[in-house]
Motif scaffolding. Sequence first.
Motif, PDB file in Angstrom:
ATOM      1  N   ALA A   6       1.053  -1.241  -0.373  1.00  0.00           N
ATOM      2  CA  ALA A   6      -0.281   0.370   0.132  1.00  0.00           C
ATOM      3  C   ALA A   6       0.211   1.733   0.158  1.00  0.00           C
ATOM      4  O   ALA A   6       0.665   2.301  -1.100  1.00  0.00           O
ATOM      5  CB  ALA A   6      -0.891   0.401   1.049  1.00  0.00           C
TER       6      ALA A   6
ATOM      7  N   CYS B 211       2.508   1.141  -3.576  1.00  0.00           N
ATOM      8  CA  CYS B 211       1.109   2.233  -4.116  1.00  0.00           C
ATOM      9  C   CYS B 211       0.650   3.967  -4.131  1.00  0.00           C
ATOM     10  O   CYS B 211       0.581   4.662  -5.321  1.00  0.00           O
ATOM     11  CB  CYS B 211      -0.103   1.789  -4.379  1.00  0.00           C
ATOM     12  N   GLU B 212       0.925   4.648  -2.775  1.00  0.00           N
ATOM     13  CA  GLU B 212      -0.067   5.803  -2.907  1.00  0.00           C
ATOM     14  C   GLU B 212       1.806   6.573  -2.708  1.00  0.00           C
ATOM     15  O   GLU B 212       0.854   7.295  -3.831  1.00  0.00           O
ATOM     16  CB  GLU B 212       0.887   6.468  -1.583  1.00  0.00           C
ATOM     17  N   ARG B 213       2.754   6.186  -2.878  1.00  0.00           N
ATOM     18  CA  ARG B 213       4.061   6.462  -3.418  1.00  0.00           C
ATOM     19  C   ARG B 213       4.034   6.889  -3.905  1.00  0.00           C
ATOM     20  O   ARG B 213       4.152   8.418  -5.653  1.00  0.00           O
ATOM     21  CB  ARG B 213       4.973   6.731  -2.191  1.00  0.00           C
TER      22      ARG B 213
ATOM     23  N   GLY C  15       1.409   7.182  -6.569  1.00  0.00           N
ATOM     24  CA  GLY C  15       0.295   7.927  -7.087  1.00  0.00           C
ATOM     25  C   GLY C  15      -0.070   6.385  -8.088  1.00  0.00           C
ATOM     26  O   GLY C  15      -1.718   6.985  -8.746  1.00  0.00           O
TER      27      GLY C  15
ATOM     28  N   HIS D 245      -3.249   4.944  -7.583  1.00  0.00           N
ATOM     29  CA  HIS D 245      -4.738   5.429  -7.069  1.00  0.00           C
ATOM     30  C   HIS D 245      -5.611   4.478  -7.189  1.00  0.00           C
ATOM     31  O   HIS D 245      -6.216   4.149  -6.518  1.00  0.00           O
ATOM     32  CB  HIS D 245      -5.382   6.464  -6.653  1.00  0.00           C
TER      33      HIS D 245
ATOM     34  N   TYR E  18      -5.681   0.662  -5.605  1.00  0.00           N
ATOM     35  CA  TYR E  18      -5.769   0.880  -4.411  1.00  0.00           C
ATOM     36  C   TYR E  18      -7.039   0.653  -4.685  1.00  0.00           C
ATOM     37  O   TYR E  18      -7.150  -0.233  -4.039  1.00  0.00           O
ATOM     38  CB  TYR E  18      -4.667   2.202  -3.570  1.00  0.00           C
ATOM     39  N   LYS E  19      -7.355   1.753  -5.206  1.00  0.00           N
ATOM     40  CA  LYS E  19      -9.427   1.543  -5.151  1.00  0.00           C
ATOM     41  C   LYS E  19      -9.928  -0.004  -5.601  1.00  0.00           C
ATOM     42  O   LYS E  19     -10.235  -0.195  -5.211  1.00  0.00           O
ATOM     43  CB  LYS E  19      -9.784   2.418  -6.061  1.00  0.00           C
TER      44      LYS E  19
END
Length: 93
Positions: free
Chosen positions: A57, A60-62, A64, A66, A69-70
């Motif tokens: 996670a 994935c956030e770092r 971008g 998104h 992730y969604k």
Amino acid sequence: MPSRRWQVMILSVFGDESHDETKQRVFAVGTVYGTIKDWESAEKSWLQRTGGEVFHAADCEREGKHDLYKDLTQVLLKSDLCGLTSALDLGSF
């Protein structure tokens, strides 16, 4: 008197812990659990979406990602797996 019927169920459980970078604000522990059938169904969808790549996670956030992730959140949401989590506000503690 009604008779009792016992049923045994074995669940597979996977857990994870997380904390902020300084390890001073928050500490959280979470788990996802379910039957083998539940895991097999969710894993199939998960692997289709990730293409077999390992998911982290934070990465994935770092990066971008998104949408990824969604989508993976939706895989879990639409599955029969269950989740349980707890977080501790370290400052208040």
